[in-house]
Design an enzyme around this catalytic site. Sequence first.
Site, mmCIF file in Angstrom:
data_model
loop_
_atom_site.group_PDB
_atom_site.id
_atom_site.type_symbol
_atom_site.label_atom_id
_atom_site.label_comp_id
_atom_site.label_asym_id
_atom_site.label_seq_id
_atom_site.Cartn_x
_atom_site.Cartn_y
_atom_site.Cartn_z
ATOM 1 N N MET A 10 0.811 -1.216 0.000
ATOM 2 C CA MET A 10 0.000 0.000 0.000
ATOM 3 C C MET A 10 0.847 1.270 0.000
ATOM 4 O O MET A 10 0.352 2.345 -0.322
ATOM 5 C CB MET A 10 -0.952 0.012 1.191
ATOM 6 C CG MET A 10 -2.105 -0.949 1.068
ATOM 7 S SD MET A 10 -3.428 -0.613 2.269
ATOM 8 C CE MET A 10 -2.565 -0.952 3.798
ATOM 9 N N SER A 11 2.092 1.154 0.380
ATOM 10 C CA SER A 11 2.967 2.323 0.484
ATOM 11 C C SER A 11 3.409 2.807 -0.896
ATOM 12 O O SER A 11 4.063 2.074 -1.640
ATOM 13 C CB SER A 11 4.196 1.961 1.317
ATOM 14 O OG SER A 11 5.244 2.877 1.114
#
Length: 218
Positions: A10-11
Amino acid sequence: MPIDLYYMPMSAPCRSVMLTAKAVGVDLNLKLLDLTAGEHMKPEFVAINPQHCIPTLVDGDLKLWESRAICTYLASKYGKDDSLYPSDPKTRALVDRLLYFDMDRLYFRFGEYVYPVMFFGQEKLDPAKLEKLHEALGWLDGFLAGHDWAVGNSVTVADFVLVASVSTFEVSGIDLSKHRNVTAWLARCKNGLRGYHEANTPGVNDIGKMAKAKLAGK
């Protein structure tokens, strides 16, 4: 020896590194860290990176964090030529400017707008912070005018860093439609960057689901 990358899909910063690795043909040994479970605070990881942040790259005896530094390192060491991180001082300065712009203005303002609600319990999104994000997107729109990629008509690491950010904005409900150069460039990235859908799309989809759940009605 394998090149380890400690990451979370998700980063956006992690995904920018993964996109750079795809571009230079490096296979990363991906080591998932669940920050929500505190895995980044385990002693074995803190021994590698005392700042306990992701992404963190381990290439032999080099332990490196800060995503933009990792991207330029991979491009410099493993790129077949200098096109991704040009050696010409003026062109490199333009690339570096956009890397710092993403860190200090563009992605930073996105985080200031959505993260208090997504992660820290704030009840409502702040419209003034959305205006500041659109101001930064307007600057990016101007930077992209007149050429296909972030710096001229060749892909550089600036594209990997910026697209990881902007694709995150898109799935988080930020309306990009008034920034026409940004939307056209984003479409080119999705269709033209090597490994885009493998390196970026899964994490973008995950953050999009979270944003939909956390930001709806805010």
